[in-house]
Enzyme design. Structure first.
Site, PDB file in Angstrom:
ATOM      1  N   HIS A  54       0.847  -1.205   0.000  1.00  0.00           N
ATOM      2  CA  HIS A  54       0.000   0.000   0.000  1.00  0.00           C
ATOM      3  C   HIS A  54       0.872   1.241   0.000  1.00  0.00           C
ATOM      4  O   HIS A  54       2.100   1.145   0.096  1.00  0.00           O
ATOM      5  CB  HIS A  54      -1.002  -0.027   1.155  1.00  0.00           C
ATOM      6  N   HIS A  56       1.337   3.878   2.042  1.00  0.00           N
ATOM      7  CA  HIS A  56       1.834   4.618   3.209  1.00  0.00           C
ATOM      8  C   HIS A  56       3.351   4.764   3.179  1.00  0.00           C
ATOM      9  O   HIS A  56       4.061   3.850   2.745  1.00  0.00           O
ATOM     10  CB  HIS A  56       1.407   3.925   4.517  1.00  0.00           C
ATOM     11  N   ASP A  58       5.693   4.525   5.282  1.00  0.00           N
ATOM     12  CA  ASP A  58       6.548   3.506   5.895  1.00  0.00           C
ATOM     13  C   ASP A  58       6.555   2.183   5.104  1.00  0.00           C
ATOM     14  O   ASP A  58       7.050   1.163   5.583  1.00  0.00           O
ATOM     15  CB  ASP A  58       6.151   3.271   7.363  1.00  0.00           C
ATOM     16  N   HIS A  59       6.010   2.213   3.894  1.00  0.00           N
ATOM     17  CA  HIS A  59       6.045   1.027   3.027  1.00  0.00           C
ATOM     18  C   HIS A  59       6.629   1.335   1.649  1.00  0.00           C
ATOM     19  O   HIS A  59       7.028   0.418   0.933  1.00  0.00           O
ATOM     20  CB  HIS A  59       4.643   0.419   2.906  1.00  0.00           C
ATOM     21  N   HIS A 112      -7.546  -0.943   5.640  1.00  0.00           N
ATOM     22  CA  HIS A 112      -6.496  -0.073   6.187  1.00  0.00           C
ATOM     23  C   HIS A 112      -6.341   1.133   5.246  1.00  0.00           C
ATOM     24  O   HIS A 112      -6.370   2.284   5.680  1.00  0.00           O
ATOM     25  CB  HIS A 112      -5.203  -0.871   6.302  1.00  0.00           C
ATOM     26  N   ASP A 131      -0.150  -4.006   6.119  1.00  0.00           N
ATOM     27  CA  ASP A 131      -0.788  -3.544   7.354  1.00  0.00           C
ATOM     28  C   ASP A 131      -2.242  -3.996   7.449  1.00  0.00           C
ATOM     29  O   ASP A 131      -3.068  -3.344   8.082  1.00  0.00           O
ATOM     30  CB  ASP A 131      -0.736  -2.010   7.441  1.00  0.00           C
ATOM     31  N   HIS A 169       4.766  -4.981  10.196  1.00  0.00           N
ATOM     32  CA  HIS A 169       5.286  -4.411  11.451  1.00  0.00           C
ATOM     33  C   HIS A 169       5.506  -5.478  12.528  1.00  0.00           C
ATOM     34  O   HIS A 169       4.808  -6.480  12.557  1.00  0.00           O
ATOM     35  CB  HIS A 169       4.290  -3.386  12.034  1.00  0.00           C
TER      36      HIS A 169
HETATM   37 FE    FE Z   1       2.674   0.599   8.153  1.00  0.00          FE
HETATM   38 ZN    ZN Z   2      -0.024   1.453   6.605  1.00  0.00          ZN
END
Ligand code: FE
Ligand code: ZN
Length: 253
Positions: A54, A56, A58-59, A112, A131, A169
């Site tokens: 996805h 985001h 942090d990805h 999400h 996530d 995560h």
């Molecule tokens: Fe994440």
């Molecule tokens: Zn995420």
């Protein structure tokens, strides 16, 4: 297929995937480029693909830098093509895509985010869930609604039981504490919690999990269970209502 988790940022995992028969290398959800580059250098590997579950930060944070260095192709969901940086290969729900000699089935699993997907390596029985499904947890519902997340988790539940789960995560310990609060008579959960404690005191990863373990101990996959419904005083309620309740309880945990 060799899979190496690379810890990124504070609690993210990127995963290096390597198909030794074709020597094709990929990375799933690189939050940042640096730790990926050092690993690839050390192992003398190139990078062919970047797979994003996805959009985001942090990805996808490492996408552009990695692409520049290795000329890797970015694989992402059609519906998110406007917000996956550097996207080259656009995949759709239920489509199959080839990684070296592996067939990868794409599932659209919104909740999400609206464009969240997972990558299921069919023959290897490995899924990258980003996530959406965590070990003993599920992602927060940011863009979708509870029904979407519930349906997405049900899609994952239908994969073979011995599927290995690689999530985005290291939230497992905190998730376990939450599961224990509402499902404390669950022996499988207790066992898994003990295992997790041992790993985490040594700062070791709890990933991968397996679908079977998650079905037995992840409260978000157990909203159809009578014991859980009873515990929440929701005996006659629909599974989706129970899921909503559990997700809300987790948001304030
Ligand atoms: Fe994440
Ligand atoms: Zn995420």
């Amino acid at each position: 297929m060799l899979i190496t988790p690379i810890p990124c940022l504070t609690d993210n995992y990127a995963y290096i995937i390597y198909d030794s028969s074709s020597k094709i290398t990929g990375v799933v959800d690189p939050s940042e480029a640096k730790p990926i580059i050092s690993f690839l250098k050390r192992e003398k590997l190139k990078l062919n693909y970047i797979l994003n579950t996805h959009h985001h930060f942090d990805h996808i944070g490492g996408n552009i830098e990695l692409k520049k260095i290795y000329n890797a192709k970015v694989v992402g969901f059609k519906g998110d093509k406007h917000r996956i940086p550097g996207i080259d290969i656009i995949v759709k729900d239920n489509e199959s895509w080839n990684f070296g000699n592996s067939t990868v089935k794409i599932f659209h699993i919104p909740g999400h985010t609206l464009g969240h997907i997972c990558f299921f390596f069919e023959k290897e029985k490995i899924v990258f869930t980003g996530d959406t499904l965590f070990s003993l947890g599920c992602g927060r519902i940011f863009e979708g609604d509870h029904k979407q997340m519930f349906d997405s988790l049900n899609k994952i539940k239908k994969l073979p039981k011995n599927t290995k789960i690689y999530c985005g995560h290291e939230y497992t310990y905190k998730n376990a504490e939450f599961c224990m609060k509402y499902d404390d008579n669950n022996i499988q959960l207790k066992k898994k919690f003990e295992k997790i404690k041992k790993l985490r005191v040594q700062n070791l990863s709890t990933i991968p999990s397996s679908l079977e373990e998650e079905l037995n101990s992840n409260i978000f996959l157990r909203c159809d269970k009578r014991e859980l419904k009873a515990k929440l005083n929701m005996k006659n309620q629909e599974d989706l209502e129970v899921f909503k309740k559990v997700r809300d309880l987790k948001d304030s945990f």
